[in-house]
Design a protein around this motif. Structure first.
Motif, PDB file in Angstrom:
ATOM      1  N   VAL A   1     -26.036   7.750  72.688  1.00  0.00           N
ATOM      2  CA  VAL A   1     -27.297   7.811  71.941  1.00  0.00           C
ATOM      3  C   VAL A   1     -27.058   8.421  70.565  1.00  0.00           C
ATOM      4  O   VAL A   1     -27.575   7.935  69.556  1.00  0.00           O
ATOM      5  CB  VAL A   1     -28.360   8.614  72.730  1.00  0.00           C
ATOM      6  CG1 VAL A   1     -29.557   8.948  71.860  1.00  0.00           C
ATOM      7  CG2 VAL A   1     -28.798   7.848  73.960  1.00  0.00           C
ATOM      8  N   CYS A   2     -26.254   9.465  70.506  1.00  0.00           N
ATOM      9  CA  CYS A   2     -25.958  10.093  69.214  1.00  0.00           C
ATOM     10  C   CYS A   2     -25.210   9.136  68.290  1.00  0.00           C
ATOM     11  O   CYS A   2     -25.520   9.045  67.095  1.00  0.00           O
ATOM     12  CB  CYS A   2     -25.143  11.361  69.423  1.00  0.00           C
ATOM     13  SG  CYS A   2     -26.076  12.694  70.203  1.00  0.00           S
ATOM     14  N   ILE A   3     -24.243   8.417  68.835  1.00  0.00           N
ATOM     15  CA  ILE A   3     -23.460   7.479  68.018  1.00  0.00           C
ATOM     16  C   ILE A   3     -24.345   6.354  67.512  1.00  0.00           C
ATOM     17  O   ILE A   3     -24.308   5.998  66.326  1.00  0.00           O
ATOM     18  CB  ILE A   3     -22.256   6.943  68.811  1.00  0.00           C
ATOM     19  CG1 ILE A   3     -21.229   8.061  69.027  1.00  0.00           C
ATOM     20  CG2 ILE A   3     -21.607   5.758  68.092  1.00  0.00           C
ATOM     21  CD1 ILE A   3     -20.115   7.720  69.977  1.00  0.00           C
ATOM     22  N   VAL A   4     -25.154   5.759  68.384  1.00  0.00           N
ATOM     23  CA  VAL A   4     -26.029   4.663  67.973  1.00  0.00           C
ATOM     24  C   VAL A   4     -27.037   5.154  66.944  1.00  0.00           C
ATOM     25  O   VAL A   4     -27.335   4.456  65.963  1.00  0.00           O
ATOM     26  CB  VAL A   4     -26.720   4.033  69.201  1.00  0.00           C
ATOM     27  CG1 VAL A   4     -27.806   3.057  68.783  1.00  0.00           C
ATOM     28  CG2 VAL A   4     -25.700   3.333  70.079  1.00  0.00           C
ATOM     29  N   SER A   5     -27.552   6.365  67.108  1.00  0.00           N
ATOM     30  CA  SER A   5     -28.493   6.914  66.134  1.00  0.00           C
ATOM     31  C   SER A   5     -27.825   7.115  64.784  1.00  0.00           C
ATOM     32  O   SER A   5     -28.421   6.836  63.731  1.00  0.00           O
ATOM     33  CB  SER A   5     -29.058   8.251  66.627  1.00  0.00           C
ATOM     34  OG  SER A   5     -29.798   8.071  67.795  1.00  0.00           O
ATOM     35  N   ALA A   6     -26.594   7.597  64.785  1.00  0.00           N
ATOM     36  CA  ALA A   6     -25.866   7.784  63.530  1.00  0.00           C
ATOM     37  C   ALA A   6     -25.606   6.437  62.854  1.00  0.00           C
ATOM     38  O   ALA A   6     -25.777   6.299  61.631  1.00  0.00           O
ATOM     39  CB  ALA A   6     -24.555   8.510  63.796  1.00  0.00           C
TER      40      ALA A   6
END
Length: 154
Positions: A11-16
């Motif tokens: 989720v953090c990677i996709v958000s970034a």
């Protein structure tokens, strides 16, 4: 726990990536399409562990908290109640004795609390210049069966 950690990292990677791509794409039509695609990827990333059954939310067992022993708290409450009742009764008796013109240095009511919650006064210790007069006032207020002790004689 490992699956949950991986999901959070995804989720953090996709958000970034969503943020970076959103800033790099300049055209509003293209920007909106890329944002929609990346938001769908984010939604799939968040939902996929639950759909696959690899992750589940575990709630704590409530039965663990039912067996707590509260007797210690009850003892503290009863002792606090006993001290408060003793102090209040002593203050009222001190006012009664002083109002009658007797000089009273100290008064201490010994209070007992029974299992059903009733309060009884077992005895009263008095230090006064006129013990007999003070004792009569105490017995008038609390009853003739109340034991009154002169602190000066103990």
């Amino acid at each position: 726990m490992e699956g949950f950690r991986n999901s959070v990292m995804a989720v953090c990677i996709v958000s970034a990536v969503l943020s970076v791509v959103g800033n790099l794409v300049s055209g509003s039509q293209l920007k909106n399409q890329v944002r929609l695609i990346l938001e769908l990827v984010l939604a799939v990333t968040v939902i996929s562990p639950f759909i696959n059954g690899k992750s589940s939310i575990e709630l704590p067992e409530t039965g663990l908290y039912d067996d707590m022993d509260y007797s210690y708290s009850i003892e503290i409450y009863n002792e606090s109640l006993r001290q408060t009742a003793s102090h209040n009764i002593s203050e009222v008796l001190m006012e009664q004795i002083t109002a009658s013109g007797i000089d009273c240095e100290n008064i201490e009511a010994e209070v007992n609390i029974s299992a059903d919650g009733s309060i009884s006064i077992s005895r009263v210790k008095i230090s006064a210049d006129n013990f007999r007069g003070a004792a009569d006032i105490v017995r008038t207020c609390l009853g003739t069966e109340t034991e009154v002790i002169d602190e000066k004689e103990e």
